[in-house]
Design a protein around this motif. Structure first.
Motif, PDB file in Angstrom:
ATOM      1  N   LEU A 145       0.836  -1.210   0.000  1.00  0.00           N
ATOM      2  CA  LEU A 145       0.000   0.000   0.000  1.00  0.00           C
ATOM      3  C   LEU A 145       0.865   1.252   0.000  1.00  0.00           C
ATOM      4  CD1 LEU A 145      -2.794   1.308   0.215  1.00  0.00           C
ATOM      5  CD2 LEU A 145      -2.602   1.096   2.708  1.00  0.00           C
ATOM      6  N   TYR A 146       1.922   1.242   0.805  1.00  0.00           N
ATOM      7  CA  TYR A 146       2.813   2.405   0.853  1.00  0.00           C
ATOM      8  C   TYR A 146       3.465   2.660  -0.507  1.00  0.00           C
ATOM      9  CZ  TYR A 146       7.148   4.972   1.665  1.00  0.00           C
ATOM     10  OH  TYR A 146       8.184   5.865   1.578  1.00  0.00           O
ATOM     11  N   CYS A 147       3.974   1.601  -1.125  1.00  0.00           N
ATOM     12  CA  CYS A 147       4.640   1.760  -2.429  1.00  0.00           C
ATOM     13  C   CYS A 147       3.676   2.251  -3.496  1.00  0.00           C
ATOM     14  CB  CYS A 147       5.279   0.436  -2.856  1.00  0.00           C
ATOM     15  SG  CYS A 147       6.709  -0.046  -1.884  1.00  0.00           S
ATOM     16  N   SER A 148       2.455   1.732  -3.491  1.00  0.00           N
ATOM     17  CA  SER A 148       1.483   2.166  -4.498  1.00  0.00           C
ATOM     18  C   SER A 148       1.145   3.644  -4.328  1.00  0.00           C
ATOM     19  CB  SER A 148       0.214   1.310  -4.403  1.00  0.00           C
ATOM     20  OG  SER A 148      -0.406   1.467  -3.140  1.00  0.00           O
ATOM     21  N   LEU A 149       1.008   4.093  -3.086  1.00  0.00           N
ATOM     22  CA  LEU A 149       0.726   5.511  -2.848  1.00  0.00           C
ATOM     23  C   LEU A 149       1.897   6.396  -3.264  1.00  0.00           C
ATOM     24  CD1 LEU A 149      -1.049   5.320   0.634  1.00  0.00           C
ATOM     25  CD2 LEU A 149      -2.103   5.714  -1.595  1.00  0.00           C
ATOM     26  N   ILE A 150       3.118   5.950  -2.971  1.00  0.00           N
ATOM     27  CA  ILE A 150       4.299   6.718  -3.359  1.00  0.00           C
ATOM     28  C   ILE A 150       4.403   6.821  -4.879  1.00  0.00           C
ATOM     29  CG2 ILE A 150       6.825   6.646  -3.423  1.00  0.00           C
ATOM     30  CD1 ILE A 150       5.779   7.749  -0.846  1.00  0.00           C
ATOM     31  N   VAL A 151       4.226   5.700  -5.566  1.00  0.00           N
ATOM     32  CA  VAL A 151       4.323   5.700  -7.034  1.00  0.00           C
ATOM     33  C   VAL A 151       3.268   6.623  -7.634  1.00  0.00           C
ATOM     34  CG1 VAL A 151       3.972   4.276  -9.088  1.00  0.00           C
ATOM     35  CG2 VAL A 151       5.384   3.426  -7.216  1.00  0.00           C
ATOM     36  N   PHE A 152       2.066   6.554  -7.129  1.00  0.00           N
ATOM     37  CA  PHE A 152       0.979   7.352  -7.715  1.00  0.00           C
ATOM     38  C   PHE A 152       1.159   8.840  -7.441  1.00  0.00           C
ATOM     39  CE2 PHE A 152      -3.235   9.307  -7.495  1.00  0.00           C
ATOM     40  CZ  PHE A 152      -3.709   9.024  -8.756  1.00  0.00           C
ATOM     41  N   PHE A 153       1.280   9.193  -6.165  1.00  0.00           N
ATOM     42  CA  PHE A 153       1.248  10.615  -5.812  1.00  0.00           C
ATOM     43  C   PHE A 153       2.551  11.334  -6.169  1.00  0.00           C
ATOM     44  CE2 PHE A 153      -2.218   9.120  -3.031  1.00  0.00           C
ATOM     45  CZ  PHE A 153      -3.186  10.027  -3.429  1.00  0.00           C
ATOM     46  N   ILE A 187      14.379   7.345 -10.428  1.00  0.00           N
ATOM     47  CA  ILE A 187      15.315   7.120  -9.323  1.00  0.00           C
ATOM     48  C   ILE A 187      14.693   7.543  -7.997  1.00  0.00           C
ATOM     49  CG2 ILE A 187      17.547   7.805  -8.366  1.00  0.00           C
ATOM     50  CD1 ILE A 187      18.529   8.140 -11.258  1.00  0.00           C
ATOM     51  N   LEU A 188      14.064   8.720  -7.970  1.00  0.00           N
ATOM     52  CA  LEU A 188      13.479   9.236  -6.739  1.00  0.00           C
ATOM     53  C   LEU A 188      12.382   8.323  -6.205  1.00  0.00           C
ATOM     54  CD1 LEU A 188      13.099  11.485  -4.626  1.00  0.00           C
ATOM     55  CD2 LEU A 188      11.548  12.603  -6.242  1.00  0.00           C
ATOM     56  N   VAL A 189      11.483   7.887  -7.070  1.00  0.00           N
ATOM     57  CA  VAL A 189      10.370   7.038  -6.643  1.00  0.00           C
ATOM     58  C   VAL A 189      10.888   5.679  -6.176  1.00  0.00           C
ATOM     59  CG1 VAL A 189       8.277   5.862  -7.422  1.00  0.00           C
ATOM     60  CG2 VAL A 189       8.707   8.217  -8.103  1.00  0.00           C
ATOM     61  N   THR A 190      11.855   5.116  -6.879  1.00  0.00           N
ATOM     62  CA  THR A 190      12.413   3.820  -6.479  1.00  0.00           C
ATOM     63  C   THR A 190      13.062   3.897  -5.102  1.00  0.00           C
ATOM     64  OG1 THR A 190      12.809   3.282  -8.814  1.00  0.00           O
ATOM     65  CG2 THR A 190      13.970   1.965  -7.165  1.00  0.00           C
ATOM     66  N   THR A 197       2.973   5.557 -18.261  1.00  0.00           N
ATOM     67  CA  THR A 197       4.211   4.846 -18.584  1.00  0.00           C
ATOM     68  C   THR A 197       5.277   5.096 -17.517  1.00  0.00           C
ATOM     69  OG1 THR A 197       3.700   5.129 -20.929  1.00  0.00           O
ATOM     70  CG2 THR A 197       5.941   4.481 -20.366  1.00  0.00           C
ATOM     71  N   ALA A 198       5.368   6.334 -17.050  1.00  0.00           N
ATOM     72  CA  ALA A 198       6.329   6.652 -15.988  1.00  0.00           C
ATOM     73  C   ALA A 198       5.990   5.905 -14.704  1.00  0.00           C
ATOM     74  CB  ALA A 198       6.356   8.155 -15.734  1.00  0.00           C
ATOM     75  N   MET A 199       4.713   5.824 -14.375  1.00  0.00           N
ATOM     76  CA  MET A 199       4.303   5.092 -13.170  1.00  0.00           C
ATOM     77  C   MET A 199       4.654   3.617 -13.271  1.00  0.00           C
ATOM     78  SD  MET A 199       0.581   6.583 -12.076  1.00  0.00           S
ATOM     79  CE  MET A 199       0.359   8.260 -11.500  1.00  0.00           C
ATOM     80  N   PHE A 200       4.367   3.005 -14.391  1.00  0.00           N
ATOM     81  CA  PHE A 200       4.640   1.574 -14.525  1.00  0.00           C
ATOM     82  C   PHE A 200       6.136   1.306 -14.535  1.00  0.00           C
ATOM     83  CE2 PHE A 200       4.641  -2.653 -16.409  1.00  0.00           C
ATOM     84  CZ  PHE A 200       3.598  -3.233 -15.713  1.00  0.00           C
ATOM     85  N   THR A 201       6.922   2.214 -15.102  1.00  0.00           N
ATOM     86  CA  THR A 201       8.372   2.067 -15.053  1.00  0.00           C
ATOM     87  C   THR A 201       8.866   2.111 -13.616  1.00  0.00           C
ATOM     88  OG1 THR A 201       8.534   3.160 -17.213  1.00  0.00           O
ATOM     89  CG2 THR A 201      10.560   2.961 -15.922  1.00  0.00           C
ATOM     90  N   CYS A 202       8.311   3.001 -12.812  1.00  0.00           N
ATOM     91  CA  CYS A 202       8.685   3.073 -11.394  1.00  0.00           C
ATOM     92  C   CYS A 202       8.279   1.806 -10.656  1.00  0.00           C
ATOM     93  CB  CYS A 202       8.022   4.283 -10.748  1.00  0.00           C
ATOM     94  SG  CYS A 202       8.635   5.872 -11.341  1.00  0.00           S
TER      95      CYS A 202
END
Length: 203
Positions: free
Chosen positions: A5-13, A111-114, A38-43
């Motif tokens: 849940l945390y990762c999904s929120l970080i990737v989205f927002f 890089i930042l999201v990862t 595309t950027a979200m799925f790459t992250c």
């Protein structure tokens, strides 16, 4: 579950916040839904593969190959799908070659999201290994510091502990259900046996 849940929120927002209403290319173009998705799925791909790498205790060539292959396969898919005619690729026509790859913001966001997705998980496993290690962590440390050679008694004790039945996980839950089912059958058989004996005496 909490980590997912945390990762999904970080990737989205984080992606929404970075790409929202600002130019991400040198020509001043803003990101549309195709670029953002595309950027979200790459992250997601990078975050998941990094967590898989953090979970592993040791690497072989198979792990290196599969992690690298999953990342490369995504870029190959983007390039090949973008090369298809616009009738098939739609808004994703040459999206990686012309839109994402030349944009430094795309790579910085990845890089930042990862890093943001994996920092809490890295802190958790580091804390667990340092202050509340599991049996396989202890065995790895013993092997690393060659304690299995210097202290055979400790090595034998820890190795025997690691072979004990686990009290958590899917297998343990299945075993618990099987034991519960057997106990119910035994209770039923113990209740039925006096009745059967009584019926036999009456006949």
């Amino acid at each position: 579950m909490g980590n997912g849940l945390y990762c999904s929120l970080i990737v989205f927002f984080l992606n929404i916040r970075i790409f929202y209403d600002q130019a991400f290319r040198a020509g001043g173009q803003t990101a549309d839904m195709t670029v953002l998705g595309t950027a979200m799925f790459t992250c997601v791909i990078y975050a998941v593969n990094c967590q898989i790498a953090l979970t592993m205790s040791h690497f072989t060539w198979i792990q290196h190959f599969l992690i690298g292959f999953s990342i490369i396969a995504w870029y190959v898919f983007l390039i090949l799908y973008g090369m298809m005619p616009p009738e098939y690729s739609g808004n994703a026509f040459r999206i990686f070659v012309e839109a994402l790859a030349p944009a430094p913001l795309f790579w910085l966001t990845m890089i930042l999201v990862t890093v943001a997705c994996n920092l809490p998980y890295l802190a958790h496993i580091s804390f667990q290994r340092s202050f509340s290690p599991m049996d396989h962590h202890i065995i790895q440390e013993i092997k690393y510091y060659k304690k299995d050679v210097e202290d055979r008694h400790m090595w034998t004790r820890e190795r025997s502990k690691a072979r004990q039945e686990t009290k958590i996980g899917f297998t343990a839950r299945v075993d618990a259900k099987i034991r519960h089912f057997k106990q119910m059958l035994q209770k039923k058989s113990s209740v039925l046996s006096p009745r059967v004996a009584l019926a036999a005496t009456r006949t």
